[in-house]
Design a protein around this motif. Sequence first.
Motif, PDB file in Angstrom:
ATOM      1  N   LEU A 792       0.833  -1.214   0.000  1.00 38.22           N
ATOM      2  CA  LEU A 792       0.000   0.000   0.000  1.00 38.22           C
ATOM      3  C   LEU A 792       0.861   1.256   0.000  1.00 38.22           C
ATOM      4  N   ASN A 793       2.003   1.212   0.686  1.00 44.40           N
ATOM      5  CA  ASN A 793       2.929   2.345   0.671  1.00 44.40           C
ATOM      6  C   ASN A 793       3.466   2.587  -0.738  1.00 44.40           C
ATOM      7  N   GLY A 794       3.655   1.511  -1.493  1.00 43.33           N
ATOM      8  CA  GLY A 794       4.097   1.642  -2.885  1.00 43.33           C
ATOM      9  C   GLY A 794       3.098   2.418  -3.715  1.00 43.33           C
ATOM     10  N   PHE A 795       1.806   2.174  -3.505  1.00 46.78           N
ATOM     11  CA  PHE A 795       0.766   2.910  -4.228  1.00 46.78           C
ATOM     12  C   PHE A 795       0.805   4.400  -3.880  1.00 46.78           C
ATOM     13  N   THR A 796       1.071   4.717  -2.623  1.00 43.93           N
ATOM     14  CA  THR A 796       1.091   6.136  -2.222  1.00 43.93           C
ATOM     15  C   THR A 796       2.306   6.868  -2.784  1.00 43.93           C
ATOM     16  N   LEU A 797       3.411   6.153  -3.011  1.00 46.38           N
ATOM     17  CA  LEU A 797       4.647   6.790  -3.454  1.00 46.38           C
ATOM     18  C   LEU A 797       4.668   7.098  -4.944  1.00 46.38           C
ATOM     19  N   ARG A 798       4.006   6.301  -5.759  1.00 45.98           N
ATOM     20  CA  ARG A 798       4.167   6.417  -7.207  1.00 45.98           C
ATOM     21  C   ARG A 798       3.426   7.613  -7.806  1.00 45.98           C
ATOM     22  N   THR A 799       2.618   8.302  -7.035  1.00 47.99           N
ATOM     23  CA  THR A 799       1.909   9.471  -7.556  1.00 47.99           C
ATOM     24  C   THR A 799       1.747  10.517  -6.453  1.00 47.99           C
ATOM     25  N   ASP A 800       1.766  11.784  -6.844  1.00 46.70           N
ATOM     26  CA  ASP A 800       1.517  12.871  -5.890  1.00 46.70           C
ATOM     27  C   ASP A 800       0.029  13.149  -5.727  1.00 46.70           C
ATOM     28  N   LEU A 804      -4.796   7.220  -6.071  1.00 46.17           N
ATOM     29  CA  LEU A 804      -3.653   6.307  -6.123  1.00 46.17           C
ATOM     30  C   LEU A 804      -3.594   5.490  -7.402  1.00 46.17           C
ATOM     31  N   PHE A 805      -4.654   5.520  -8.187  1.00 47.15           N
ATOM     32  CA  PHE A 805      -4.669   4.751  -9.431  1.00 47.15           C
ATOM     33  C   PHE A 805      -4.334   5.614 -10.649  1.00 47.15           C
ATOM     34  N   LYS A 806      -3.993   6.876 -10.411  1.00 47.20           N
ATOM     35  CA  LYS A 806      -3.670   7.796 -11.512  1.00 47.20           C
ATOM     36  C   LYS A 806      -2.431   7.305 -12.263  1.00 47.20           C
ATOM     37  N   GLY A 807      -2.572   7.156 -13.598  1.00 44.71           N
ATOM     38  CA  GLY A 807      -1.450   6.741 -14.443  1.00 44.71           C
ATOM     39  C   GLY A 807      -1.041   5.294 -14.280  1.00 44.71           C
ATOM     40  N   LEU A 808      -1.819   4.523 -13.534  1.00 41.84           N
ATOM     41  CA  LEU A 808      -1.427   3.142 -13.263  1.00 41.84           C
ATOM     42  C   LEU A 808      -1.440   2.288 -14.531  1.00 41.84           C
TER      43      LEU A 808
END
Length: 872
Positions: A792-800, A804-808
């Motif tokens: 879950l921390n990985g999901f929070t880090l990959r986008t500002d 959390l699903f933006k650009g996934l």
Amino acid sequence: MNLNGLNDQQVEKSRQKYGSNKLPEPKQKTWFNFFTDGLKDKITIILIMMAGVFFALAFLGVESFSEPVIILAVLAIVSGINVRTNLSIQKSNNSLRAKTAVRYCNVIRNGSVVKINKDDIVVGDIICLEMGQEIFADGYIVEGEIAVSNAAINGETKECKKHYISGFKYPEEITTDHYTDETCVFAGTTVMSGEAKMLVQTVGINTVNGDTLVKMQTLEPTKTALDIALDKLADFISKWGTVAAFGGFLIATATGILEVGFREYFSGDVLQIIRTIAENISVALTIIVAAVPEGLPMIVKFVTKMNVKTMEKANILTKNPSKIPELAYVNYVCTDKTGTLTTGVMTPKEIITGDMKSQKINKDNLPEILKENIALTSGSLFDEKGKITGGNSIDRAMLSLLNQSEFNSILTQNPKSKKQPFNSQFKYSAFSTSCEFGDTSYYKGAPEKILSNCKYRLENGKIVEMTDEDRINILSEIYDLTTKAMRCIAFAYNMEALEENVIPEDLVFTAVIGVQDPVRKEVPDAVKTAKEAGITVVEITGDCIETAVAVAQEAGIYEKGDMALTDAEFSGMTDEEIKDIIPRLRVIARCSPTTKLRLITLAQELGYSTAMTGDGTNDAPALTKSDVGFAMNSGTDVAKEAGDIILVDDNFASIVKGVKLGRTFMHNILMFLNFQLPINYSLLAMNFLYPVFLTGSFLTSALILIINIIMDSLNSLSFGGEPPKDEYMKEQPLKKGEGLFVNGSKKHIAINACIFSLAFGLMIFSPIKHLFATEAAGLSARFALLCFMAVLNGFTLRTDSRNLFKGLSKNKLFYRIAIGIFVGTIALVQFGGSVLHTASLNLTQWLAVTALSTIVLLADFIRKTMKKRRNK
């Protein structure tokens, strides 16, 4: 001297005696070389030492063999990725060398002129030299006269005249004094004017060019900013991890003594005492395992491999993969003009005729006398396919104003009586023809040279006298063209026979043609992007100052308030004076390779992270000295060997693409650290504190290794699939020496580590603990909670974004790995059994673990909401 050349038998004997002209390729590394190189990484060394200690503990019966086996497994994975990456890059480099090695020249063999590959030249060959041709071996002139540019080997921009000297003997040992003598010529130099024949004396590695290349191949690369930063991180972790481990050993020992007493604790035989101490060492080692991000070497190698392939698609060949992250630090780019900022193809744009007004050129409406001048004074010609070949770029541009039939007709109707090739000293070329009506001589050259000798001008087909005012008007029009980045060539004629090296004073001015090497259409946007990214761009060119500034203005490099200098002005300044103007300096005209090296050195002394482009042999020192050297694909073999990165398309825009990919690389590495280190720090704290308040271990070494190496590394690899983002080029470059903790990373890591620790505290000390009554169930729950929080921390880090699903969808690898880790965690807990000391959990327990892990999402939502409000 016999100028019939060698016969086939003599060619073979010469090749056997003196060798080939093929320059040596770098020594190829085997998979074992790359494997041993990878083992020198500091974190890898820590892993090897840990594996040794775990094996010792396993033999003592204190630990199982699963821990050292897992460590060896990850070492194998890291080494495998490292070997495959480097072998792939080596293969790409070899492929590029093979493509660019095929170049041709004309030699005399068996009494005839034949075209051969430069690699097939042998000692004793006679090579036919003409204007614009690169020389591919060392030797001396045996017929004719030429002027050569030695800039590629000694940095001198002044052309050297070379001619035949009767009775000349080639020196046994070549020194730099021979570069500028009257007859010796060297590989890597270029014929600027004239025609001649040279006798080859040395080939291949024995040439000046080849000797430089061999020396370049033996230089060891310096450490990059990322290497230094990773070493600092490894030192930090090993230092404080050791301190924590020693503290953990003392606490474990002290706790044991307090429980049973000193004498009872150390009772028993020697073997029992050793086992007791070994158990405490195991606790200490578990703390080190928790502190070290074992997956870091693997993620660095994996992301490097992905970026090398991405760069190849962007026309960037990375010879030195370690320089990819270095691009994220670059804030000072020195770029060539011709072929890099511009297309490298000269095109006629405007013409000034005898009426003294410039206008767009119309090749269908040129005066016949001008067409004759273009054809007869040209060093270029049409080949059998109708394509223009030979000569220099100016000749080819001029000849493009004619078609092949016009060219052939003019040559047929105007037989040569005398010809003078272009000479840099006199700055003109001439052609004389004779017919029944008398002699006609045509002149082509620098406007200031031709115009000063024009007594008349051709206006609407009539010859009229040229006044001083006319001459001033024409020069004014020429100046206007040069400010538009045009190079001007003047044409004139008279009705007299040609006298060599003497230009008559009664010429009839025909026209001045302005040719332009247009700026690549993508360059202005690339320069704008570079400036927004905090990068200073400096144009370095051999052109005159007016043309250099005009191109820099069109490209967006030079603006009001900026500074442009000639090489002479730059060379006349002290180092301190140059350092003062570097922030404003944007153009250096008539630049030599020695100036390139000096500029790079002084910029680095000011703290700039530099990139330099180059294509000549003598550019090698500047390419090597710069933090990132961009060699041109069209450049010499030595330049390409000296460069870290080769621009396949010679395009400045590709440099900016490279910087963007370099920043993407570093963002992915920083995301990994922001992802991994909270896990390590929370594990470090829990493994240190848990034995103080409770009995047993917080997590076993095997489970920690699974988290750090398998789970976290897999999750971290998904960051490597994150695509380049435009916002990266809105940021300022990373600063040299600032390490890896940038943009608030320390704060972010500390907060996340506290959140992880809070979740563990709730599981251990709140009523939730009653759901996990047994030690095995508690161990399993803590392991599962950490894995879930990591994902879950990985999901929070990959986008500002709070979404959390933006650009996934652009990184499908990310959510596939996330799903895999969730499934893998459940499988390890449910079926790990005696191997991992875990116990299967029921549905209620899994729901509790899952609910508790969402504290990561809640904390991230609050953080991003507060940040958004602050930025309003």
